[in-house]
Design an enzyme around this catalytic site. Structure first.
Site, PDB file in Angstrom:
ATOM      1  N   CYS A  42      43.004  -1.305 -89.578  1.00 15.81           N
ATOM      2  CA  CYS A  42      42.548  -0.050 -90.167  1.00 15.81           C
ATOM      3  C   CYS A  42      42.360  -0.244 -91.679  1.00 15.81           C
ATOM      4  CB  CYS A  42      43.573   1.055 -89.902  1.00 15.81           C
ATOM      5  SG  CYS A  42      43.050   2.673 -90.537  1.00 15.81           S
ATOM      6  N   ASP A  44      43.236   1.729 -93.868  1.00 15.12           N
ATOM      7  CA  ASP A  44      44.314   2.425 -94.579  1.00 15.12           C
ATOM      8  C   ASP A  44      44.920   1.541 -95.683  1.00 15.12           C
ATOM      9  OD1 ASP A  44      47.071   3.442 -95.151  1.00 15.12           O
ATOM     10  OD2 ASP A  44      46.567   4.897 -93.584  1.00 15.12           O
ATOM     11  N   ARG A  46      47.654   1.433 -96.959  1.00  8.68           N
ATOM     12  CA  ARG A  46      49.065   1.058 -96.793  1.00  8.68           C
ATOM     13  C   ARG A  46      49.270  -0.117 -95.844  1.00  8.68           C
ATOM     14  NH1 ARG A  46      50.597   7.063 -95.100  1.00  8.68           N
ATOM     15  NH2 ARG A  46      48.611   6.673 -94.029  1.00  8.68           N
ATOM     16  N   HIS A  98      48.118   1.035 -86.698  1.00  6.87           N
ATOM     17  CA  HIS A  98      49.357   1.435 -87.379  1.00  6.87           C
ATOM     18  C   HIS A  98      49.742   2.842 -86.953  1.00  6.87           C
ATOM     19  CE1 HIS A  98      47.543   4.143 -90.509  1.00  6.87           C
ATOM     20  NE2 HIS A  98      46.465   3.453 -90.184  1.00  6.87           N
ATOM     21  N   CYS A 101      48.323   6.843 -88.049  1.00  4.04           N
ATOM     22  CA  CYS A 101      46.922   6.622 -88.455  1.00  4.04           C
ATOM     23  C   CYS A 101      46.173   7.967 -88.575  1.00  4.04           C
ATOM     24  CB  CYS A 101      46.220   5.720 -87.444  1.00  4.04           C
ATOM     25  SG  CYS A 101      44.523   5.314 -87.901  1.00  4.04           S
TER      26      CYS A 101
HETATM   27 CO    CO Z   1      44.589   4.226 -89.934  1.00  2.00          CO
END
Ligand code: CO
Length: 212
Positions: A42, A44, A46, A98, A101
């Site tokens: 992803c 993301d 993080r 993750h 999400c």
């Molecule tokens: Co995500």
């Protein structure tokens, strides 16, 4: 210093730290890359791919998009897979989702988020297909985390059904696809145990037949 300038400053510091004691580091790395792993994760912020698995530049080929999706019509993702498998000859493809999400959560809601809703339609379909077992989970966070896991499994399957991956198996190449999920709260990866590394694991209807 504005924050954007600090990025360039950080970069100079990082470059110096990488070459201290090994002045040739970047010159050697620039000659070629031979990563053994492809990461599909992803976008993301993080979940920084290299950092969470402790790999250096040159060791991990990376493709990231919202909610780590593999669409058979996505020229971008499939080009990455084709290059990594057929040219770089990676031995492992890791689909790493993750927990928590945002893409998965958005797909579970009926709220309108714009263009991204089209991208996430695959997860919405998955949610609808599994709504009975998912809706039996009372806790909302646990429920969306379960869909995060199902989404990873779905993308592992999608990869195993591509002709790129199947061509590699037909030619005797070692290639395993793994489904992992990363915990934002503890920084730990959970292996979902859905490794696919052989054509026999692909349902017959999804196997492309070869001559001879
Ligand atoms: Co995500």
């Amino acid at each position: 210093m504005s924050s954007i300038d600090s990025l360039l400053e950080n970069n100079r510091t990082w470059s110096q730290s990488m070459t201290s004691g090994r002045p040739d580091y970047f010159r050697q790395l620039a000659k070629q890359q031979s990563p053994k792993f492809l990461w599909i994760g992803c976008g993301d912020s993080r979940v920084p791919a290299n950092e969470v698995v402790g790999l250096m530049p040159g060791e991990l080929f990376v493709h990231r998009n919202v909610a780590n999706l593999v669409y058979p019509s996505d020229l971008n993702c499939l080009s990455v897979v084709q290059f990594a498998v057929a040219v770089l000859k990676v031995e492992h493809i890791i689909v790493c989702g993750h927990y928590g999400c945002g893409g998965v959560k958005a797909a579970m809601s009926s709220q309108h988020h714009g263009l991204i809703d089209s991208w996430l339609s695959k997860i919405k379909d998955l949610y609808v297909r599994n709504h009975e077992s998912l809706d039996s989970i009372a806790d909302q966070e646990t429920r969306s985390d379960r869909l995060c896991e199902l989404n990873v499994v779905e993308q592992v399957e999608a990869l195993s059904r591509t002709s790129i991956v199947q061509d590699a198996w037909y030619s005797g190449q070692n290639l395993a696809i793994h489904g992992w999920i990363y915990g934002l709260k503890d920084g730990l990866i959970n292996d979902l145990g859905v490794r696919v590394d052989h054509l026999d694991q692909v349902p017959e209807h999804y196997r492309f037949q070869r001559e001879g």
